[in-house]
Enzyme design. Structure first.
Site, PDB file in Angstrom:
ATOM      1  N   ASN A   9       0.156  -0.558 -13.683  1.00  0.00           N
ATOM      2  CA  ASN A   9      -1.203  -1.077 -13.522  1.00  0.00           C
ATOM      3  C   ASN A   9      -2.135  -0.214 -14.372  1.00  0.00           C
ATOM      4  OD1 ASN A   9      -3.723  -1.882 -12.663  1.00  0.00           O
ATOM      5  ND2 ASN A   9      -3.522  -1.082 -10.570  1.00  0.00           N
ATOM      6  N   TRP A  10      -2.566  -0.781 -15.500  1.00  0.00           N
ATOM      7  CA  TRP A  10      -3.382   0.006 -16.431  1.00  0.00           C
ATOM      8  C   TRP A  10      -4.829   0.150 -15.967  1.00  0.00           C
ATOM      9  CZ3 TRP A  10      -1.771  -2.345 -21.869  1.00  0.00           C
ATOM     10  CH2 TRP A  10      -0.420  -2.061 -22.098  1.00  0.00           C
ATOM     11  N   LYS A  11      -5.218  -0.609 -14.956  1.00  0.00           N
ATOM     12  CA  LYS A  11      -6.604  -0.604 -14.457  1.00  0.00           C
ATOM     13  C   LYS A  11      -7.566  -0.867 -15.627  1.00  0.00           C
ATOM     14  CE  LYS A  11      -4.992   2.222 -10.698  1.00  0.00           C
ATOM     15  NZ  LYS A  11      -5.198   3.253  -9.711  1.00  0.00           N
ATOM     16  N   HIS A  96      -5.325  -4.713  -4.153  1.00  0.00           N
ATOM     17  CA  HIS A  96      -5.297  -3.290  -4.522  1.00  0.00           C
ATOM     18  C   HIS A  96      -6.423  -2.561  -3.799  1.00  0.00           C
ATOM     19  CE1 HIS A  96      -5.612   0.376  -6.830  1.00  0.00           C
ATOM     20  NE2 HIS A  96      -4.352   0.174  -7.176  1.00  0.00           N
ATOM     21  N   GLU A  98      -8.466  -0.421  -4.682  1.00  0.00           N
ATOM     22  CA  GLU A  98      -9.749  -0.329  -5.404  1.00  0.00           C
ATOM     23  C   GLU A  98     -10.538  -1.628  -5.288  1.00  0.00           C
ATOM     24  OE1 GLU A  98      -8.058   1.042  -9.101  1.00  0.00           O
ATOM     25  OE2 GLU A  98      -7.472   2.878  -8.060  1.00  0.00           O
ATOM     26  N   GLU A 168       0.952   1.025  -0.722  1.00  0.00           N
ATOM     27  CA  GLU A 168       0.156   2.001  -1.456  1.00  0.00           C
ATOM     28  C   GLU A 168      -0.770   2.745  -0.496  1.00  0.00           C
ATOM     29  OE1 GLU A 168       0.188   0.913  -5.877  1.00  0.00           O
ATOM     30  OE2 GLU A 168      -1.721   0.366  -5.021  1.00  0.00           O
ATOM     31  N   GLY A 174      -4.133   7.870  -7.235  1.00  0.00           N
ATOM     32  CA  GLY A 174      -4.941   8.594  -8.207  1.00  0.00           C
ATOM     33  C   GLY A 174      -5.373   9.973  -7.741  1.00  0.00           C
ATOM     34  N   SER A 214       0.355   7.945  -7.005  1.00  0.00           N
ATOM     35  CA  SER A 214       0.709   9.204  -7.691  1.00  0.00           C
ATOM     36  C   SER A 214       2.213   9.359  -7.922  1.00  0.00           C
ATOM     37  CB  SER A 214       0.141  10.413  -6.928  1.00  0.00           C
ATOM     38  OG  SER A 214      -1.269  10.342  -6.892  1.00  0.00           O
ATOM     39  N   GLY A 235       0.098   3.696 -11.573  1.00  0.00           N
ATOM     40  CA  GLY A 235      -1.226   3.675 -12.191  1.00  0.00           C
ATOM     41  C   GLY A 235      -1.283   4.654 -13.355  1.00  0.00           C
ATOM     42  N   GLY A 236      -1.803   5.850 -13.087  1.00  0.00           N
ATOM     43  CA  GLY A 236      -2.022   6.863 -14.135  1.00  0.00           C
ATOM     44  C   GLY A 236      -0.838   7.055 -15.068  1.00  0.00           C
TER      45      GLY A 236
HETATM   46  P1  PGA Z   1      -1.726   6.023  -9.354  1.00  0.00           P
HETATM   47  O1  PGA Z   1      -2.185   4.530  -9.012  1.00  0.00           O
HETATM   48  O2  PGA Z   1      -0.269   5.934  -9.780  1.00  0.00           O
HETATM   49  O3  PGA Z   1      -2.615   6.473 -10.458  1.00  0.00           O
HETATM   50  O4  PGA Z   1      -1.882   6.823  -8.107  1.00  0.00           O
HETATM   51  C1  PGA Z   1      -1.338   3.653  -8.333  1.00  0.00           C
HETATM   52  C2  PGA Z   1      -2.021   2.329  -8.149  1.00  0.00           C
HETATM   53  O5  PGA Z   1      -3.246   2.307  -8.098  1.00  0.00           O
HETATM   54  O6  PGA Z   1      -1.359   1.301  -8.062  1.00  0.00           O
END
Ligand code: PGA
Length: 256
Positions: A9-11, A96, A98, A168, A174, A214, A235-236
């Site tokens: 997930n590149w956000k 998600h 966010e 999650e 993050g 993470s 994510g990251g």
């Molecule tokens: P992260 O994000 O790996 O940066 O913690 C995971 C996600 O938001 O799906």
């Protein structure tokens, strides 16, 4: 064997050219598995979907990061599930944390988004998970049970078969904090049991449940070694092809 999935997930990161370059790095380093057990899903910003989907090949799929609960109409700025599908996406991330916390998406709208995805031929990557305070109060199971019940479990068995679930824990996203392998396994097993109770054992055993929060090249192996962890939503670490491919290697070592 249920499908094992590594999703990135590149956000809201990368320009179109950066995204295309990153996608091509992942694609050239990805080892296609001829049995189709292990697949890769990349969720770039919606503006790059068409570009990267054109480059996707065997075992690699693309996803939207969000979709509208409506199919079309006067909803300025929104993107519908059908639009994502029309530019090559096969999946869409829904729920998600966010989207929930920053954009205020609540259970009723998430339920409609799940329906919109299915109606338009996309498989939802449905995210659930508890906040830090809820874990401190030992309420993680109750929170996730409610999310599943109110947002996902209205689907028919046939439609539920198209869903990928991502656990999650919000406190791990993050933040550099990761659920321990034991915490991840416990919640994944809890989710699988909830699916069995709502549908049946066969459907529960066939559902891919991903871990997100993470996940990185250092902890991936321990997380993926658990029997109910079927991959990751990254994510990251998905923004660096070497890290993402290293995580892919861990998954492949654990499941193939
Ligand atoms: P992260 O994000 O790996 O940066 O913690 C995971 C996600 O938001 O799906």
């Amino acid at each position: 064997m249920r499908t094992k999935i590594l999703a990135g997930n590149w956000k809201m990161n990368t320009s179109a050219s950066e995204g295309l370059a990153l996608f091509n790095e992942v694609r050239s380093g990805w080892n296609p598995d001829s049995d189709g057990i292990l697949i890769c899903i990349i969720a770039p910003p919606a503006t790059h979907l068409s570009l990267v989907s054109a480059e996707a090949e065997q075992g690699i799929y693309t996803a939207g990061q969000n979709c509208s609960d409506q199919d079309n109409g006067a909803y300025t700025g929104e993107i519908s599930a059908g639009m994502l599908k029309s530019v090559g996406a096969d999946f869409v991330i829904i729920g998600h944390s966010e989207r929930r916390s920053i954009f205020g998406e609540a259970n009723d709208v998430l339920k409609l988004k799940v329906d919109a995805a299915i109606r338009n031929g996309l498989s939802p990557i449905y995210c659930c998970g508890e906040q830090r305070k809820e874990r401190e109060e030992h309420r993680q199971e109750e929170v996730v049970r409610t999310q599943l019940k109110e947002e996902l479990f209205h689907l028919s068995a046939e439609d539920f078969g198209k869903v990928v679930v991502a656990y999650e824990p919000v406190w791990a996203i993050g933040t550099g904090l990761t659920a321990t392998p034991a915490q991840a396994q416990q919640m994944h097993s809890f989710i699988r049991t909830a699916i069995e109770e709502n549908y049946d054992k066969e459907i529960a055993m066939d559902t891919s449940i991903l871990y997100g929060g993470s996940c990185n090249p250092t902890n991936a192996n321990d997380l993926f070694s658990n029997e109910d962890v079927d991959g990751g939503l990254i994510g990251g670490a998905s923004l660096k092809s070497t890290d993402f491919l290293q995580i892919a290697k861990s998954l492949s070592n654990c499941v193939l």
